[in-house]
Design a protein around this motif. Structure first.
Motif, PDB file in Angstrom:
ATOM      1  N   ALA A  49       0.826  -1.206   0.000  1.00 25.60           N
ATOM      2  CA  ALA A  49       0.000   0.000   0.000  1.00 25.60           C
ATOM      3  C   ALA A  49       0.862   1.258   0.000  1.00 25.60           C
ATOM      4  CB  ALA A  49      -0.933  -0.007   1.211  1.00 25.60           C
ATOM      5  N   ALA A  50       1.877   1.273   0.839  1.00 25.28           N
ATOM      6  CA  ALA A  50       2.752   2.448   0.912  1.00 25.28           C
ATOM      7  C   ALA A  50       3.481   2.673  -0.410  1.00 25.28           C
ATOM      8  CB  ALA A  50       3.758   2.287   2.048  1.00 25.28           C
ATOM      9  N   ALA A  51       3.928   1.616  -1.045  1.00 25.33           N
ATOM     10  CA  ALA A  51       4.682   1.737  -2.290  1.00 25.33           C
ATOM     11  C   ALA A  51       3.799   2.149  -3.465  1.00 25.33           C
ATOM     12  CB  ALA A  51       5.381   0.419  -2.608  1.00 25.33           C
ATOM     13  N   SER A  52       2.542   1.730  -3.438  1.00 28.12           N
ATOM     14  CA  SER A  52       1.653   1.959  -4.577  1.00 28.12           C
ATOM     15  C   SER A  52       0.707   3.144  -4.416  1.00 28.12           C
ATOM     16  CB  SER A  52       0.809   0.707  -4.834  1.00 28.12           C
ATOM     17  OG  SER A  52      -0.071   0.468  -3.745  1.00 28.12           O
ATOM     18  N   GLY A  53       0.449   3.548  -3.186  1.00 29.39           N
ATOM     19  CA  GLY A  53      -0.555   4.578  -2.957  1.00 29.39           C
ATOM     20  C   GLY A  53      -1.977   4.032  -2.996  1.00 29.39           C
ATOM     21  N   VAL A  54      -2.099   2.707  -3.000  1.00 26.86           N
ATOM     22  CA  VAL A  54      -3.415   2.054  -2.988  1.00 26.86           C
ATOM     23  C   VAL A  54      -3.723   1.651  -1.550  1.00 26.86           C
ATOM     24  CG1 VAL A  54      -4.729   0.045  -3.807  1.00 26.86           C
ATOM     25  CG2 VAL A  54      -3.159   1.233  -5.358  1.00 26.86           C
ATOM     26  N   ASN A  55      -4.930   1.911  -1.112  1.00 28.16           N
ATOM     27  CA  ASN A  55      -5.356   1.585   0.240  1.00 28.16           C
ATOM     28  C   ASN A  55      -5.141   0.100   0.550  1.00 28.16           C
ATOM     29  OD1 ASN A  55      -7.761   0.514   1.969  1.00 28.16           O
ATOM     30  ND2 ASN A  55      -7.579   2.679   2.507  1.00 28.16           N
ATOM     31  N   ARG A  56      -4.639  -0.198   1.743  1.00 30.02           N
ATOM     32  CA  ARG A  56      -4.372  -1.580   2.147  1.00 30.02           C
ATOM     33  C   ARG A  56      -5.614  -2.452   2.054  1.00 30.02           C
ATOM     34  NH1 ARG A  56      -5.549  -4.685   6.012  1.00 30.02           N
ATOM     35  NH2 ARG A  56      -6.485  -3.030   7.220  1.00 30.02           N
ATOM     36  N   GLN A  57      -6.752  -1.935   2.471  1.00 31.33           N
ATOM     37  CA  GLN A  57      -7.987  -2.727   2.404  1.00 31.33           C
ATOM     38  C   GLN A  57      -8.391  -2.998   0.961  1.00 31.33           C
ATOM     39  OE1 GLN A  57      -9.517  -4.176   5.163  1.00 31.33           O
ATOM     40  NE2 GLN A  57     -10.440  -5.344   3.488  1.00 31.33           N
ATOM     41  N   ALA A  58      -8.146  -2.059   0.065  1.00 30.48           N
ATOM     42  CA  ALA A  58      -8.443  -2.283  -1.350  1.00 30.48           C
ATOM     43  C   ALA A  58      -7.584  -3.419  -1.902  1.00 30.48           C
ATOM     44  CB  ALA A  58      -8.214  -1.006  -2.155  1.00 30.48           C
ATOM     45  N   ILE A  59      -6.316  -3.479  -1.476  1.00 33.90           N
ATOM     46  CA  ILE A  59      -5.432  -4.573  -1.895  1.00 33.90           C
ATOM     47  C   ILE A  59      -5.944  -5.896  -1.327  1.00 33.90           C
ATOM     48  CG2 ILE A  59      -3.094  -5.502  -1.770  1.00 33.90           C
ATOM     49  CD1 ILE A  59      -2.107  -2.570  -1.619  1.00 33.90           C
ATOM     50  N   ALA A  60      -6.310  -5.903  -0.055  1.00 30.83           N
ATOM     51  CA  ALA A  60      -6.828  -7.124   0.564  1.00 30.83           C
ATOM     52  C   ALA A  60      -8.091  -7.607  -0.144  1.00 30.83           C
ATOM     53  CB  ALA A  60      -7.108  -6.879   2.052  1.00 30.83           C
ATOM     54  N   ASN A  61      -8.984  -6.687  -0.491  1.00 26.98           N
ATOM     55  CA  ASN A  61     -10.218  -7.056  -1.180  1.00 26.98           C
ATOM     56  C   ASN A  61      -9.934  -7.627  -2.571  1.00 26.98           C
ATOM     57  OD1 ASN A  61     -11.775  -6.244   0.979  1.00 26.98           O
ATOM     58  ND2 ASN A  61     -12.281  -4.256   0.100  1.00 26.98           N
ATOM     59  N   LEU A  62      -8.966  -7.041  -3.274  1.00 27.12           N
ATOM     60  CA  LEU A  62      -8.587  -7.556  -4.585  1.00 27.12           C
ATOM     61  C   LEU A  62      -8.018  -8.968  -4.464  1.00 27.12           C
ATOM     62  CD1 LEU A  62      -7.914  -7.490  -7.584  1.00 27.12           C
ATOM     63  CD2 LEU A  62      -5.992  -5.990  -7.067  1.00 27.12           C
ATOM     64  N   LEU A  63      -7.124  -9.167  -3.512  1.00 26.16           N
ATOM     65  CA  LEU A  63      -6.530 -10.494  -3.309  1.00 26.16           C
ATOM     66  C   LEU A  63      -7.585 -11.543  -2.952  1.00 26.16           C
ATOM     67  CD1 LEU A  63      -3.321  -9.479  -1.360  1.00 26.16           C
ATOM     68  CD2 LEU A  63      -3.425 -10.413  -3.679  1.00 26.16           C
ATOM     69  N   ALA A  64      -8.607 -11.131  -2.229  1.00 25.42           N
ATOM     70  CA  ALA A  64      -9.668 -12.051  -1.800  1.00 25.42           C
ATOM     71  C   ALA A  64     -10.745 -12.254  -2.859  1.00 25.42           C
ATOM     72  CB  ALA A  64     -10.306 -11.531  -0.512  1.00 25.42           C
ATOM     73  N   GLY A  65     -10.677 -11.496  -3.952  1.00 18.54           N
ATOM     74  CA  GLY A  65     -11.709 -11.597  -4.979  1.00 18.54           C
ATOM     75  C   GLY A  65     -13.015 -10.964  -4.566  1.00 18.54           C
ATOM     76  N   ALA A  66     -12.938 -10.046  -3.611  1.00 19.82           N
ATOM     77  CA  ALA A  66     -14.146  -9.418  -3.076  1.00 19.82           C
ATOM     78  C   ALA A  66     -14.512  -8.117  -3.779  1.00 19.82           C
ATOM     79  CB  ALA A  66     -13.963  -9.149  -1.583  1.00 19.82           C
ATOM     80  N   SER A  67     -13.661  -7.658  -4.705  1.00 20.40           N
ATOM     81  CA  SER A  67     -13.924  -6.375  -5.363  1.00 20.40           C
ATOM     82  C   SER A  67     -13.548  -6.430  -6.840  1.00 20.40           C
ATOM     83  CB  SER A  67     -13.123  -5.262  -4.685  1.00 20.40           C
ATOM     84  OG  SER A  67     -11.729  -5.468  -4.879  1.00 20.40           O
ATOM     85  N   TRP A  68     -14.068  -5.454  -7.573  1.00 17.40           N
ATOM     86  CA  TRP A  68     -13.770  -5.272  -8.988  1.00 17.40           C
ATOM     87  C   TRP A  68     -12.801  -4.092  -9.075  1.00 17.40           C
ATOM     88  CZ3 TRP A  68     -15.609  -8.708 -12.463  1.00 17.40           C
ATOM     89  CH2 TRP A  68     -16.672  -9.511 -12.071  1.00 17.40           C
ATOM     90  N   PRO A  69     -11.493  -4.345  -9.221  1.00 20.02           N
ATOM     91  CA  PRO A  69     -10.527  -3.251  -9.203  1.00 20.02           C
ATOM     92  C   PRO A  69     -10.642  -2.358 -10.437  1.00 20.02           C
ATOM     93  CG  PRO A  69      -9.447  -5.252  -9.902  1.00 20.02           C
ATOM     94  CD  PRO A  69     -10.845  -5.633  -9.481  1.00 20.02           C
ATOM     95  N   ASP A  70     -10.349  -1.079 -10.254  1.00 17.95           N
ATOM     96  CA  ASP A  70     -10.352  -0.191 -11.408  1.00 17.95           C
ATOM     97  C   ASP A  70      -8.971  -0.193 -12.071  1.00 17.95           C
ATOM     98  OD1 ASP A  70      -8.686   1.676 -10.035  1.00 17.95           O
ATOM     99  OD2 ASP A  70     -10.425   2.658  -9.187  1.00 17.95           O
ATOM    100  N   VAL A  71      -8.909   0.371 -13.252  1.00 22.66           N
ATOM    101  CA  VAL A  71      -7.682   0.378 -14.048  1.00 22.66           C
ATOM    102  C   VAL A  71      -6.546   1.077 -13.303  1.00 22.66           C
ATOM    103  CG1 VAL A  71      -6.658   1.272 -16.180  1.00 22.66           C
ATOM    104  CG2 VAL A  71      -8.918   0.241 -16.228  1.00 22.66           C
ATOM    105  N   ALA A  72      -6.828   2.199 -12.659  1.00 21.12           N
ATOM    106  CA  ALA A  72      -5.784   2.943 -11.948  1.00 21.12           C
ATOM    107  C   ALA A  72      -5.191   2.116 -10.810  1.00 21.12           C
ATOM    108  CB  ALA A  72      -6.340   4.265 -11.412  1.00 21.12           C
ATOM    109  N   THR A  73      -6.021   1.388 -10.098  1.00 21.16           N
ATOM    110  CA  THR A  73      -5.535   0.550  -8.998  1.00 21.16           C
ATOM    111  C   THR A  73      -4.576  -0.509  -9.516  1.00 21.16           C
ATOM    112  OG1 THR A  73      -7.526   0.907  -7.674  1.00 21.16           O
ATOM    113  CG2 THR A  73      -6.256  -1.094  -7.211  1.00 21.16           C
ATOM    114  N   VAL A  74      -4.953  -1.203 -10.581  1.00 23.58           N
ATOM    115  CA  VAL A  74      -4.098  -2.248 -11.137  1.00 23.58           C
ATOM    116  C   VAL A  74      -2.797  -1.642 -11.663  1.00 23.58           C
ATOM    117  CG1 VAL A  74      -3.919  -4.059 -12.900  1.00 23.58           C
ATOM    118  CG2 VAL A  74      -6.082  -3.702 -11.677  1.00 23.58           C
ATOM    119  N   ALA A  75      -2.886  -0.511 -12.329  1.00 25.11           N
ATOM    120  CA  ALA A  75      -1.688   0.141 -12.863  1.00 25.11           C
ATOM    121  C   ALA A  75      -0.740   0.573 -11.749  1.00 25.11           C
ATOM    122  CB  ALA A  75      -2.083   1.341 -13.716  1.00 25.11           C
ATOM    123  N   ARG A  76      -1.267   1.154 -10.689  1.00 26.20           N
ATOM    124  CA  ARG A  76      -0.423   1.594  -9.571  1.00 26.20           C
ATOM    125  C   ARG A  76       0.260   0.421  -8.874  1.00 26.20           C
ATOM    126  NH1 ARG A  76      -5.101   5.416  -8.119  1.00 26.20           N
ATOM    127  NH2 ARG A  76      -4.441   7.326  -9.148  1.00 26.20           N
TER     128      ARG A  76
END
Length: 98
Positions: A49-76
Motif C-alpha cells: 500500500a505504501a509503495a503503490s498509494g493504494v489503500n491496504r484494504q483495497a489490496i486485501a479485497n482484490l486479493l480475496a476476490g471481493a472487489s472489482w478493481p479499477d484500471v488505476a488501482t491495477v496500474a499503480r
C-alpha cells in the motif's frame, strides 16, 4: 453485483482454477499475479500500500476476490511491484454470447 470470487466455480480455491465469466477471470488472473509478486518480495499489505498509494484494504479485497478493481488501482500496483498484472489477452478458448 456479485464479486469475482462469488462467480468462481469453486470460490474456496480463489485465485486458483479458472472462472467462466470473462471479467471475473481477468480479476482472478490479476489477483494471482499480485499475490505472487507480493510474496516474492516478502512484502506485507502495508508495504504494498505504501509503495503503490493504494489503500491496504483495497489490496486485501482484490486479493480475496471481493472487489472489482479499477484500471488505476491495477496500474499503480503493477508499477510499484515492477510486474505486469494485466491478464494475458490471448484467451481463445471461450466466446461471449450476445
Amino acid at each position: 453485483m456479485r464479486s469475482p470470487r462469488e462467480l468462481a466455480g469453486n470460490p474456496e480455491s480463489w485465485p486458483g482454477g479458472t472462472v467462466a465469466e470473462p471479467g471475473a477471470e481477468a480479476v482472478r488472473q490479476i489477483s494471482a499475479r499480485l499475490a505472487d509478486a507480493i510474496a516474492e518480495r516478502e512484502w506485507s499489505l502495508r508495504q504494498a500500500a505504501a509503495a503503490s498509494g493504494v489503500n491496504r484494504q483495497a489490496i486485501a479485497n482484490l486479493l480475496a476476490g471481493a472487489s472489482w478493481p479499477d484500471v488505476a488501482t491495477v496500474a499503480r500496483l503493477g508499477a510499484a511491484l515492477g510486474v505486469g498484472l494485466w491478464p494475458d489477452g490471448n484467451r481463445t478458448d471461450r466466446t461471449l454470447e450476445h
